[in-house]
Each structure stands twice: as C-alpha cells, then as structure tokens.
Write an enzyme that holds these catalytic residues in place. Structure first.
Site, mmCIF file in Angstrom:
data_model
loop_
_atom_site.group_PDB
_atom_site.id
_atom_site.type_symbol
_atom_site.label_atom_id
_atom_site.label_comp_id
_atom_site.label_asym_id
_atom_site.label_seq_id
_atom_site.Cartn_x
_atom_site.Cartn_y
_atom_site.Cartn_z
ATOM 1 N N VAL A 1 0.832 -1.196 0.000
ATOM 2 C CA VAL A 1 0.000 0.000 0.000
ATOM 3 C C VAL A 1 0.867 1.246 0.000
ATOM 4 O O VAL A 1 2.047 1.210 0.331
ATOM 5 C CB VAL A 1 -0.952 0.030 1.219
ATOM 6 N N SER A 2 0.260 2.365 -0.410
ATOM 7 C CA SER A 2 0.894 3.679 -0.384
ATOM 8 C C SER A 2 2.187 3.663 -1.203
ATOM 9 O O SER A 2 2.168 3.254 -2.367
ATOM 10 C CB SER A 2 1.126 4.111 1.065
ATOM 11 N N ASN A 3 3.319 4.076 -0.636
ATOM 12 C CA ASN A 3 4.574 4.013 -1.381
ATOM 13 C C ASN A 3 4.882 2.594 -1.829
ATOM 14 O O ASN A 3 5.428 2.372 -2.914
ATOM 15 C CB ASN A 3 5.724 4.531 -0.521
#
EC number: 3.1.1.22
Length: 699
Positions: A302-304
């Site tokens: 998730v995210s980065n």
C-alpha cells in the site's frame, strides 16, 4: 554452519552455508550477486512467529508495547518493530474490524496445520539481507518470510515493499498479513528508506537487525552513515549540535527511483531461498524447482509500497510477476494531456500531479484551511492552534496565495484552493489531522531526497534533532536511539526526533514552536514552507535537481498486459485519487492500447490512514470512515483466484460504503453491512469506465 541447524533453532544465524551451496550452470540455484550476507531466523509459532513476533492477536491489539531491555536485543527490537508497524497501518480496535474482518485471524502450527480462529501466530523462517549492488553507497534491506505451511507444490510469493519511509517490517500488517495467512512466501523491501538514523553526536548508526554500533566499527554493515568525513562531522556539530542524519532524507540517492527494482530484487531473493529449501538436491548442487512459470507471484502493498509494486510490474522484463493488487498507491505519472478524468461536472485533464508538487502546496495551505467553517469539527483540529492557523492565513494573504479579511474567509479561500488544485471535497475533514501528523515531514523529507541534499546542507534551514520541553535541540536520548528501529517510521518526527527550524528567531526551535523571521510570529514556519515550495515552482540549481529527480521516478502505466487491481479511498487527502490512481487508469488504457487488464476500485468513506480510525485522540474518524484494508484484502483474494482458478476479475467500480453509527470516538462496531464487497456485477450507476485515456467516475 549446517543449514539444518540454523533452521532448527529460533535465533538469527548466518546463511553462509546456504549461500555456498549453489553451483554454477543453468538450472542450479545460485545466490544473486546483489545480495550481501544472509541472516536467517526460524520461529516456532508459539514463543515467536513471523506475523506477530510472538505477541499474537491480543498482543498486537494491546495499547501497551512490548518491553525491551536497556540495551535491547535484535529479537526485542524485531518484536517492537512488528508491533508498531502493524498498529501504524491498520485499525487494531475490535470495533473497527480487527480480529473479525482482518488481522491475525488464524493459527498455523509448525506442521502446517491451520485452525480458526486463533491467535494468528505463524511459524516459519525469515531471511534478511542487504541489497548492495546499486552503484552508490546506499543500501536496501530485503527480507523473505516463508511460513511453515508453504506448499512447494503450489508455490506463491507476495511482495511487501514498505509503505511511507518505513523499515523492513513496514508491510507486515498489510500484504504480509494476507500472504502469510495464505501460505505464500512474502518478499519485503525497505526500498532504501527505513530507520537509518546516524546520531552525529555519538557517531553511532543502526545495523540491519536494529541494534546500534559505532559508525567506524560498523563500516559497511551500517544501515546508513552520513557522507561526512570526521572533520566535516565535527565542524558541522560545532555550529549545529545534536543533529541526526536520516537515511531517506540524507542518503543523496533519490531512493524512489529504484523502488520498482528493489521490489523485483525482493522477489529474486525469495526464489533463491525457496529453492535452497525446496529445490532438488544433486551431487552437483541444488536444482531450482520453484520457478516463475510454476509460481504465483503477486506484487502488492500500500501507499509508497503500492506504487513500488506497480513500478516493479512495469519494469519486470523477466516475467517474475503474474499480477498486481495494491492499495492507495503513491505513484507519479509521466505527463500526458490525452488523459482526462470526469467526475460529474468536474473534468481534469492530464496525469495528475507529482508528489512533491501537491505535498508542498498542501504544506502551505492546509494549516490555514482548517479555519474554514466547512472544516469545523474535523478530527484533530485541537492539534492546530487557531491563533497559529490565523497567523499562517495572514502570511498567505500577504503573499497573495489566498484572499479574505477574516480568518474564516481566508480559511475558505485556502480550502477552495486545495479543492481547485485537485483534492476531493470528501477530504475536507482530514485537513487538520493530515497537517498535524503527515504533510510537513513528507514535504521536508522529499525535498531532501529529490534535491539529494546532505544533512550538512540543512535545506531551507531545517534539520532533525531531539528537543527539550521548550523545543530547543538536545542530545538524542540514548533510550530513544536504542529503540529507534522498533519505534521509528523513517521520517521524523519519530523515535524521539523532531523537525527543527534552524532560522527561528531566538535560535533553533522545534518547527511547530518556532518564530518565522519574515513575520515575527508563530505561524508554523511559513518561511520554511515557502522555501520548500520554491524548490518546485522556482528556478536555480536546487529546483532543477528536484525536478530531475521527480522525472526519474515517474512511470508509464505500461503493465505489459498483467492483470492488476488498484483500490483507493475517495477521501484520501495524503495521496489524492485525482493525482494518482484515476489518471493511472487512463494512462494505462493509452499505454496498453485497449488491451488493459487493470481494474480500479474506488471506495467511498475511505481514506489513507486506517490506523487513525481507531485512534482515541482523533474522534470522528470512526464515525466518518471505513477501513480500506478490507478492500485491499479483497483485491488480493480476487487476484489470487484469477491467477490460480482463472476466475474473472470484477469490472472497475465505485463501492459505496456506510460509515458506522454512534458518536465520535464511540462508534458502534463495524459489520459487513458497512463494507459491502467488490461486486462482480456492480450497478450500472457504480461502474467506472475508461476508454482511450478518458476515465469516467460516478459521483
């Protein structure tokens, strides 16, 4: 050392014996050349385990962190890191779904027998190593976890590249949780970030296992050592005492440019260790039997970490990756004005905005926007003193960023500017908490990373240090340094370190308590925020370096025909959908010429920080937002089924959720009714369509 002896005991040991067993030649297992020394840890699933470090579901859920000794061991630091990273990524309250909709749900014994429910402990083996072949002095930490119930006859690998700037356990509660429970090997990477903190006062650094050592004695074993000679370090401290260098900010390496390859290296590492264990042994060496053609490999996180998974799939020329399932990806796209995103009457042309652009914009305007009447009652507003917010508004008005005569009018103007720039209206209640806990450190860390600034350059008069009660820099407490691997998130404020405004009137002070020279007021350091923004909008060598580094991290959205699912919360205020996932879907349709297998699922009432939902100091998250993690797990389930059983993928769609009832801070327990599933046949009004670069999203 006998590899079987290493596997039999529950402590870390060198894997030199395994590394030496690979023989050259096609088909034989060989240690990848980019790997340093491999350290192995085997855990029994009782006293220690892969997913919860022996804490189990109750231990992860407990508000009391695990105890560590005054000189913490690697085992203690690992347990503390898993505890804090798990709790930082998901809502660990029972009312929020932990232990029912997600979390450590199962028990798996050393023989691979699964029962449910259980405490979630998972036996297996963990392998840890540096990737050391990057062409610079920086290092990436890689890790592979192999659960005891891994099935070599149906092998699978899931990636867990860390989110944010987190260390190697940063994805333990997201793709790590799903992969280990599924019986897959999980391939992690810290992507050149993590808790690499060089205390310049004591000249001590972190090692791969989290313990700390003298920088000179550590040598190449250091996770990160600032690029300073002894004379330069001494001279810097004479002017700026007690400062600390942090890896993501100060490595001079622009690590984000390598995140896709870091993820692929983690997969290569996984194939190596799996074949060391399960390959066919011959007198000449170990023949590889677990190979890309017979192994399901899902790039995830998730995210980065989600952005890294997408980048890995784009860069994967070896066909290591079969599919992608990611949540809220921080992904930056190459410019293409053929992309259009339509939501109701709103039309946005182009491929969104780069992270540094929108984060430095938010860093300027958010502390003023909290004074908009539309943001009244937002979670976390108590962390933004109204007087300081009004001072920021006054400074912004003087610089003609906003209009208005009163704080409320100026707050409205700032909020209007954010929405016009690309934030969804649904993200308004997140403005205060995101500025309080996320946006300023991200703006500063990426200014350093993209500009390749060293610690001694103090970009925009910022630095990192511990502080006393008045906000004055002090020596980093030994206890904070010793536990930083387990408590830090790679991006101060963290692990007892604060952001320092070195230009504050009266001398260096903690950023939020500093006085701006240009205004003579407490205004959240408007001078620093303007300086960071100028590195994007201005000229000069430093701004050019930032732009060049951003160019290095941008992607094409060419997934090479791989199936992929992106899930993203509509209200995301940190990585807004309009800058990332929506235009990625459009750019992908152009890159793959109508033959795309990408699906995009947007979720209402969902945002970037699931952990905030259950945070007692942020009441109102619980009654406004549902956990995106539920849909991230569904995306992995759908992708795994698609790759193993050829079940079709659902169409791109908007999932309409229902927030929990109750009062802020005391919401009723979540049920399945709050989070309806991703539909194989969604209503026509909920379909997200894409054609020749144009994405149409339901209102």
């Amino acid at each position: 050392m006998n590899p079987s002896l290493c596997i039999a005991v529950a402590f870390a040991c060198p894997l030199s014996a395994l590394a030496a067993s690979g023989a050259p030649g096609v088909g034989f297992n060989e240690k990848p050349s980019f790997l340093g020394e491999i350290v192995q840890r085997s855990v029994d699933g009782v006293s220690d385990d892969l997913l919860t470090a022996g804490l189990g579901r109750d231990g992860i859920q407990s508000a009391t962190p695990p105890l560590v000794s005054a000189s913490p061991t690697a085992t203690e630091l690992r347990r503390l890191a898993i505890y804090n990273n798990y709790r930082a990524l998901v809502d660990t309250t029972s009312g929020g779904g932990f232990g029912s909709l997600f979390g450590p749900l199962i028990a798996v014994d050393a023989g691979g027998r699964v029962s449910a429910p259980g405490d979630g402990k998972i036996a297996g083996t963990e392998y840890l190593a540096y990737a050391i072949d990057r062409g610079d002095d920086s290092k990436v930490t890689l890790m592979v976890q192999v659960p005891a119930h891994f099935n070599p006859k149906a092998p699978c690998i899931v990636t867990g590249t860390s989110s944010g700037s987190r260390g190697i356990y940063g994805a333990i509660g997201t793709s790590g949780e799903w992969g280990l429970q599924k019986g897959c090997a999980v391939a992690y990477a810290d992507k050149g970030t993590g808790n690499g903190m060089h205390d310049l006062d004591t000249n001590t650094v972190g090692l791969i296992d989290g313990t700390r050592a003298d920088a000179v004695a550590a040598g190449v074993a250091s996770h990160f050592t600032a690029d300073l000679t002894e004379a330069e370090r001494t001279q810097f401290l004479a002017s700026w005492p007690h400062r600390v260098a942090v890896k993501h900010a100060h490595s001079r390496a622009n690590p984000e440019a390598h995140w896709g390859q870091d993820t692929l290296d983690a997969v290569r590492f996984a194939f190596f260790v799996l074949n060391e264990t399960y390959g066919r042994r011959t007198p000449r060496g170990i023949v590889r039997t677990i190979l890309p053609p017979n192994t399901v490999v899902i790039a995830s996180s998730v995210s980065n970490g989600g952005g890294a998974a997408l980048a890995a799939a784009e860069q994967d020329d070896e066909r290591l990756i079969d599919g992608v399932a990611v949540g809220e990806p921080q992904i930056q796209l190459r410019e293409n004005d053929a992309v259009r995103v339509v939501r109701g009457s709103q039309v946005r042309t182009g491929t969104g905005r780069p992270l540094y652009d929108y984060t430095t914009f938010a860093n300027l305007l958010q502390p003023c926007a909290v004074l908009s009447p539309r943001a009244a009652g937002s979670p976390g507003e108590a962390f933004i003193p109204a007087a300081l917010a009004a001072n920021r508004c006054e400074a912004l008005a003087a610089h003609e960023f906003i209009t208005g005569n009163t704080p409320a009018e100026r707050g409205d103007s700032a909020l209007d500017a954010l929405v016009a720039y690309g934030w969804e209206p649904e993200s308004t209640p997140l403005t205060a908490s995101h500025y309080a806990f996320a946006v300023p450190p991200i703006a500063l860390t990426y200014a350093n990373a993209y500009g390749r600034f060293g610690v001694e350059e103090r970009v925009c008069n910022y630095s990192f240090a511990a502080t006393d009660a008045a906000g004055t820099p002090i020596a980093w407490p030994a206890a904070s340094a010793a536990t930083s691997f387990g408590t830090g998130n790679g991006i101060p404020p963290a692990a007892g370190l604060q952001i320092i405004n070195d230009a504050s009137l009266g001398g260096p002070r903690r950023d939020g308590a500093s006085i701006s020279p240009s205004t003579g007021k407490l205004d959240f350091n408007v001078d620093g925020a303007l300086c960071l923004r100028q590195l994007w909008t201005g000229g000069g060598a430093s701004a050019r370096e930032v732009h060049e580094s951003v160019d290095e991290v941008q992607v094409s959205a060419q997934l090479q025909g791989r199936p992929a699912i992106i899930v993203h919360g509509r209200a995301d205020a940190l990585v807004p959908v309009g800058f990332t996932s929506r235009p990625y879907l459009g750019l992908n349709s152009l890159a793959e010429h109508g033959r795309s297998r990408l699906r995009y699922v947007e979720v209402t009432n969902a945002q970037h920080f699931d952990a905030f939902i259950g945070t007692a100091t942020l009441p109102g998250y619980d009654t406004r937002f549902v956990p995106l993690h539920v849909y991230f797990r569904q995306a992995l389930d759908l992708m795994y089924s698609h790759l193993t059983a050829r079940t079709p993928l659902p169409p791109s769609q908007l999932v309409r959720t229902t927030p929990r009832a109750g009062t802020p801070g005391a919401a009723v327990a979540i049920t399945a009714a709050n989070v309806p599933p991703i539909r194989m046949k969604p209503a026509a009004a909920d379909l997200i369509t894409v054609r020749r670069g144009e994405v149409v999203v339901p209102d």
